[in-house]
Design a protein around this motif. Structure first.
Motif, PDB file in Angstrom:
ATOM      1  N   ARG A  14       8.327   9.746   3.504  1.00 48.16           N
ATOM      2  CA  ARG A  14       7.716  10.073   4.415  1.00 48.16           C
ATOM      3  C   ARG A  14       8.165  11.950   4.396  1.00 48.16           C
ATOM      4  O   ARG A  14       7.566  12.854   4.512  1.00 48.16           O
TER       5      ARG A  14
ATOM      6  N   SER B 121      -0.698  12.707   0.786  1.00 49.43           N
ATOM      7  CA  SER B 121      -1.583  13.132   1.488  1.00 49.43           C
ATOM      8  C   SER B 121      -1.223  12.718   3.168  1.00 49.43           C
ATOM      9  O   SER B 121      -0.613  11.813   3.406  1.00 49.43           O
ATOM     10  N   GLU B 122      -2.221  13.416   3.938  1.00 51.35           N
ATOM     11  CA  GLU B 122      -2.074  12.821   5.439  1.00 51.35           C
ATOM     12  C   GLU B 122      -2.243  11.288   5.638  1.00 51.35           C
ATOM     13  O   GLU B 122      -1.467  10.856   6.689  1.00 51.35           O
ATOM     14  N   ASP B 123      -3.149  10.804   4.858  1.00 50.58           N
ATOM     15  CA  ASP B 123      -3.317   9.347   5.305  1.00 50.58           C
ATOM     16  C   ASP B 123      -2.198   8.550   4.766  1.00 50.58           C
ATOM     17  O   ASP B 123      -1.853   7.814   5.588  1.00 50.58           O
ATOM     18  N   ALA B 124      -1.558   9.165   3.617  1.00 46.92           N
ATOM     19  CA  ALA B 124      -0.254   8.371   3.373  1.00 46.92           C
ATOM     20  C   ALA B 124       0.912   8.509   4.244  1.00 46.92           C
ATOM     21  O   ALA B 124       1.631   7.670   4.763  1.00 46.92           O
TER      22      ALA B 124
ATOM     23  N   LYS C 178       2.917   3.794  10.377  1.00 46.55           N
ATOM     24  CA  LYS C 178       2.575   2.577  11.061  1.00 46.55           C
ATOM     25  C   LYS C 178       3.718   1.840  10.312  1.00 46.55           C
ATOM     26  O   LYS C 178       4.292   0.615  11.185  1.00 46.55           O
TER      27      LYS C 178
ATOM     28  N   ASP D 286       1.388  10.337  -3.992  1.00 48.36           N
ATOM     29  CA  ASP D 286       0.326  10.597  -2.918  1.00 48.36           C
ATOM     30  C   ASP D 286       1.108  11.249  -1.671  1.00 48.36           C
ATOM     31  O   ASP D 286       1.709  10.641  -1.084  1.00 48.36           O
TER      32      ASP D 286
ATOM     33  N   ARG E 198       1.395   4.096  -2.899  1.00 45.45           N
ATOM     34  CA  ARG E 198       1.087   5.476  -2.952  1.00 45.45           C
ATOM     35  C   ARG E 198       2.390   6.343  -3.267  1.00 45.45           C
ATOM     36  O   ARG E 198       1.963   7.250  -3.886  1.00 45.45           O
TER      37      ARG E 198
ATOM     38  N   ASN F  88       0.269   8.985   7.571  1.00 49.62           N
ATOM     39  CA  ASN F  88       0.118   7.964   8.740  1.00 49.62           C
ATOM     40  C   ASN F  88       0.468   6.588   8.363  1.00 49.62           C
ATOM     41  O   ASN F  88       1.078   5.872   9.279  1.00 49.62           O
ATOM     42  N   LEU F  89       0.467   5.929   7.154  1.00 48.80           N
ATOM     43  CA  LEU F  89       0.846   4.829   6.996  1.00 48.80           C
ATOM     44  C   LEU F  89       2.339   4.418   7.052  1.00 48.80           C
ATOM     45  O   LEU F  89       2.683   3.577   7.290  1.00 48.80           O
TER      46      LEU F  89
ATOM     47  N   ASP G  13       0.834  -1.160   0.063  1.00 43.81           N
ATOM     48  CA  ASP G  13      -0.131   0.046   0.084  1.00 43.81           C
ATOM     49  C   ASP G  13       0.914   1.286   0.070  1.00 43.81           C
ATOM     50  O   ASP G  13       0.534   2.096  -0.957  1.00 43.81           O
TER      51      ASP G  13
END
Length: 336
Positions: A69, A45-48, A54, A43, A38, A50-51, A34
């Protein structure tokens, strides 16, 4: 362990454990796919973001993800935020990497990301006592020096932390007096004479102070000889002490200094007749005398002394016998 009753695992227990492990592997691989997809799609984005957090918590050595990052921060998050928000984001990343370093103190990529965070802290509002120095930046770098000192308290010989300390000291918006670093390294050395990294740091600081004429070289070097002498007598078998002593001697142009230090080491050898490092150092310095001062020393006697010590070293340290034989074979007696 002794006294602890071992519980035999059933076949079902073993199978369940394997399923849990397989599930973790599959989760990790799915998360990796994933994140990398991205990244390929740019990508930011903030979602990326956060991933990546993780994934890096699972695998902090994934340098591609650290790079991704940083790109998310630069291209996606920073442009949408105020300088204060950027400062907060970077402070959060410094906190995240601090947690990672507690579990993985020698992973280069974590240290590298901390450097990047520090270098991207916005100037922010200055404070009256700081003059022209921006408040956020100064506060962050000051805190970073405190953090690295805590890490060195936990592991005084972590060379990654020592390298990072040198980086922080060099980059601080308000430079720290180099003499205070001498005091710091002395505390570390006196706590543990075998701390090679502290000796090395001390040599770097002294070289800087001497080259800039901020410290009298002749006087301060005598202070260093006194410090190293105490270390020699405390632990004559510690290699880091002898390496620092050789650094202090330098190229060996000062004949009187060489002869004085040979006498000091000989006194220690008389007390510790099986000290390999005493013998090696005397040979090393007498060979320098032969090489650099052959016209004003008794070359024959020095050569004989070295040959005798090298023979003793072959018996005392048989694993390096060939090295000592090679040195004995290649003693350069110099011009007569």
């Amino acid at each position: 362990m002794h006294g602890v009753k071992r519980t035999r695992q059933t076949a079902d227990d073993i199978a369940a454990k394997k399923r849990r492990e397989q599930s973790k592997i599959e989760e990790y691989l799915a998360l990796t796919r994933d994140v990398l997809s991205r990244k390929k799609a740019s990508d930011w984005s903030e979602d990326a973001f956060n991933l990546t957090t993780k994934l890096l918590q699972v695998n902090p050595e994934f340098y591609t993800v650290w790079n991704y990052r940083r790109n998310i921060l630069l291209r996606g998050l920073f442009p949408q935020r105020t300088p204060e928000d950027v400062n907060n984001l970077l402070s959060e990343d410094l906190a995240m990497t601090m947690t990672a370093l507690k579990a993985h103190p020698k992973v280069y990529w974590i240290w590298n990301h901390r450097r990047w965070c520090l270098e991207n802290i916005p100037n922010g509002p200055g404070s009256q006592e700081d003059g022209d120095v921006a408040g956020w930046k100064k506060k962050c770098w000051d805190r970073e020096l405190f953090v690295v000192e805590k890490m060195l308290d936990a592991d005084p010989r972590n060379f990654h932390a020592w390298n990072y300390r040198r980086y922080v000291l060099a980059g601080m918006p308000v430079p720290r007096p180099e003499t205070s670093e001498l005091a710091y390294t002395k505390r570390k050395i006196e706590a543990n004479f075998s701390n090679f990294s502290a000796w090395h740091q001390r040599s770097k600081v002294l070289t800087s102070l001497w080259s800039s004429d901020k410290l009298d070289k002749a006087k301060s070097r005598e202070v260093e000889f006194e410090l190293i002498r105490n270390a020699m007598y405390t632990d004559p078998d510690d290699q880091s002490v002898w390496m620092y002593h050789r650094w202090l001697i330098g190229s060996g142009d000062d004949q009187m200094l060489l002869e004085r230090e040979i006498s000091v080491i000989q006194e220690l050898l008389d007390e510790q007749p099986d000290s390999k490092w005493c013998m090696e150092s005397i040979v090393h310095y007498k060979l320098i005398l032969i090489r650099n001062h052959s016209r004003s020393v008794d070359v024959g006697k020095l050569t004989g002394d070295c040959s005798t010590l090298l023979s003793q070293l072959q018996r005392l340290d048989p694993s390096r016998r060939r090295r000592y034989e090679e040195i004995a074979k290649n003693i350069d007696v110099g011009p007569r």
